[in-house]
Design a protein around this motif. Sequence first.
Motif, mmCIF file in Angstrom:
data_model
loop_
_atom_site.group_PDB
_atom_site.id
_atom_site.type_symbol
_atom_site.label_atom_id
_atom_site.label_comp_id
_atom_site.label_asym_id
_atom_site.label_seq_id
_atom_site.Cartn_x
_atom_site.Cartn_y
_atom_site.Cartn_z
ATOM 1 N N GLU A 198 1.987 -9.352 -114.442
ATOM 2 C CA GLU A 198 0.602 -9.813 -114.507
ATOM 3 C C GLU A 198 0.521 -11.296 -114.839
ATOM 4 N N VAL A 199 -0.477 -11.957 -114.276
ATOM 5 C CA VAL A 199 -0.791 -13.340 -114.647
ATOM 6 C C VAL A 199 -2.136 -13.338 -115.355
ATOM 7 N N GLN A 200 -2.289 -14.283 -116.261
ATOM 8 C CA GLN A 200 -3.540 -14.375 -117.002
ATOM 9 C C GLN A 200 -3.786 -15.832 -117.373
ATOM 10 N N ASN A 201 -4.993 -16.099 -117.846
ATOM 11 C CA ASN A 201 -5.371 -17.435 -118.285
ATOM 12 C C ASN A 201 -5.278 -18.443 -117.137
ATOM 13 N N ALA A 202 -4.913 -19.662 -117.457
ATOM 14 C CA ALA A 202 -4.826 -20.730 -116.464
ATOM 15 C C ALA A 202 -3.476 -21.423 -116.596
ATOM 16 N N PRO A 203 -2.956 -21.962 -115.513
ATOM 17 C CA PRO A 203 -1.701 -22.707 -115.631
ATOM 18 C C PRO A 203 -1.914 -23.988 -116.432
ATOM 19 N N GLU A 204 -0.924 -24.373 -117.163
ATOM 20 C CA GLU A 204 -0.972 -25.647 -117.882
ATOM 21 C C GLU A 204 -0.295 -26.690 -117.000
ATOM 22 N N ILE A 205 -1.100 -27.492 -116.348
ATOM 23 C CA ILE A 205 -0.598 -28.476 -115.384
ATOM 24 C C ILE A 205 -0.800 -29.874 -115.952
ATOM 25 N N LEU A 214 6.866 -29.532 -110.408
ATOM 26 C CA LEU A 214 6.420 -29.193 -109.066
ATOM 27 C C LEU A 214 6.741 -30.334 -108.107
ATOM 28 N N GLU A 215 7.059 -29.954 -106.879
ATOM 29 C CA GLU A 215 7.252 -30.971 -105.849
ATOM 30 C C GLU A 215 5.918 -31.644 -105.573
ATOM 31 N N MET A 216 5.938 -32.967 -105.415
ATOM 32 C CA MET A 216 4.694 -33.710 -105.209
ATOM 33 C C MET A 216 3.954 -33.204 -103.972
ATOM 34 N N PRO A 217 2.619 -33.097 -104.059
ATOM 35 C CA PRO A 217 1.855 -32.595 -102.918
ATOM 36 C C PRO A 217 1.623 -33.647 -101.833
ATOM 37 N N THR A 218 2.175 -34.823 -102.010
ATOM 38 C CA THR A 218 2.038 -35.880 -101.018
ATOM 39 C C THR A 218 3.218 -36.822 -101.151
ATOM 40 N N GLU A 219 3.492 -37.587 -100.118
ATOM 41 C CA GLU A 219 4.564 -38.571 -100.203
ATOM 42 C C GLU A 219 4.135 -39.701 -101.137
ATOM 43 N N GLY A 220 5.077 -40.174 -101.917
ATOM 44 C CA GLY A 220 4.758 -41.255 -102.846
ATOM 45 C C GLY A 220 4.018 -40.746 -104.055
ATOM 46 N N SER A 221 2.934 -41.408 -104.407
ATOM 47 C CA SER A 221 2.174 -41.083 -105.604
ATOM 48 C C SER A 221 0.701 -40.879 -105.257
ATOM 49 N N PHE A 222 -0.064 -40.462 -106.230
ATOM 50 C CA PHE A 222 -1.514 -40.347 -106.068
ATOM 51 C C PHE A 222 -2.172 -40.702 -107.391
ATOM 52 N N GLN A 223 -3.500 -40.881 -107.347
ATOM 53 C CA GLN A 223 -4.252 -41.308 -108.512
ATOM 54 C C GLN A 223 -4.877 -40.105 -109.229
ATOM 55 N N ALA A 224 -4.911 -40.190 -110.547
ATOM 56 C CA ALA A 224 -5.587 -39.197 -111.379
ATOM 57 C C ALA A 224 -6.395 -39.946 -112.438
ATOM 58 N N ASP A 225 -7.339 -39.272 -113.024
ATOM 59 C CA ASP A 225 -8.108 -39.887 -114.120
ATOM 60 C C ASP A 225 -8.411 -38.838 -115.178
ATOM 61 N N ASP A 226 -9.178 -39.235 -116.179
ATOM 62 C CA ASP A 226 -9.419 -38.321 -117.295
ATOM 63 C C ASP A 226 -10.485 -37.274 -116.971
ATOM 64 N N GLY A 227 -10.959 -37.260 -115.722
ATOM 65 C CA GLY A 227 -11.864 -36.191 -115.294
ATOM 66 C C GLY A 227 -11.126 -35.054 -114.595
ATOM 67 N N GLN A 228 -9.818 -35.096 -114.632
ATOM 68 C CA GLN A 228 -9.022 -34.033 -113.966
ATOM 69 C C GLN A 228 -9.299 -32.675 -114.592
ATOM 70 N N ARG A 229 -9.235 -31.626 -113.747
ATOM 71 C CA ARG A 229 -9.508 -30.261 -114.195
ATOM 72 C C ARG A 229 -8.615 -29.283 -113.439
ATOM 73 N N VAL A 230 -8.471 -28.080 -113.988
ATOM 74 C CA VAL A 230 -7.711 -27.024 -113.333
ATOM 75 C C VAL A 230 -8.495 -25.713 -113.466
ATOM 76 N N THR A 231 -8.391 -24.841 -112.485
ATOM 77 C CA THR A 231 -9.050 -23.531 -112.578
ATOM 78 C C THR A 231 -8.074 -22.506 -113.148
ATOM 79 N N GLY A 232 -8.624 -21.400 -113.584
ATOM 80 C CA GLY A 232 -7.769 -20.290 -113.988
ATOM 81 C C GLY A 232 -7.088 -19.673 -112.777
ATOM 82 N N TRP A 233 -6.057 -18.872 -113.035
ATOM 83 C CA TRP A 233 -5.378 -18.160 -111.944
ATOM 84 C C TRP A 233 -6.357 -17.221 -111.265
ATOM 85 N N GLN A 234 -6.294 -17.210 -109.929
ATOM 86 C CA GLN A 234 -7.184 -16.365 -109.143
ATOM 87 C C GLN A 234 -6.366 -15.582 -108.118
#
Length: 219
Positions: free
Chosen positions: A112-119, A186-206
């Motif tokens: 079973e999976v529960q909660n949300a991943p810590e990314i 995790l393997e990067m989802p794109t070549e090179g790098s990408f930008q993130a900020d302090d508004g980043q969010r993650v959903t729970g496992w679905q």
Amino acid sequence: MNTTIRSTRRARHGLRSYAVGAAAAAALLATTACEPGEADVAVAPSTPPAASSPAASAAPGDGDNGDADDSGSVALCTHQDLSFSATRYDAPGEQLRHIMVVAVNTGGTTCEVQNAPEITLGDAQGPAPVMEGTEPGEPFALAPGEKAYAGVLATGGHRDTYEVTFMNLTLGSPGGEAEAEEPVELEMPTEGSFQADDGQRVTGWQPTEGLAMRPVTLS
């Protein structure tokens, strides 16, 4: 004349003695036949005990799913049960903002999976907060080969943008009952790098891609 009479009397006496003896012998035989001896007692065949059915003889818990404990619940997934991947979820040419994370049960048993991943995106001080309204409900089971999904919003239009060159994931500690496992890179989802900020969010496992990605793509 007297001799003849005596002979006749003796003959009659002999017949009476013989008849009495025969009657006595017959009575003795009848008595013996009526009294059961060891060889004459009829032994009723013993009735074999009724065979118990498997359901009645099985001990509690016998035949339960090997994936469940004594209470019938399924064990939580660990990193050893799953493989992870991250895929960009934006149209070609657009800035990367939406990421789909997939966990596949590569083990041989259901968990079973529960909660949300810590990314954690790059050098962030901690994992991305869970998006409001997407907190997971009850744990759900993953049979071997089945998938769980989580959506990641890399930029929420806030300040303090920074460059991401790596991503880490952990399932975390389930309710503090066990120590958190070592993060998985995790393997990067794109070549090179990408930008993130302090508004980043993650959903729970679905259990479906749509439930995981719809909230982040609408942000």
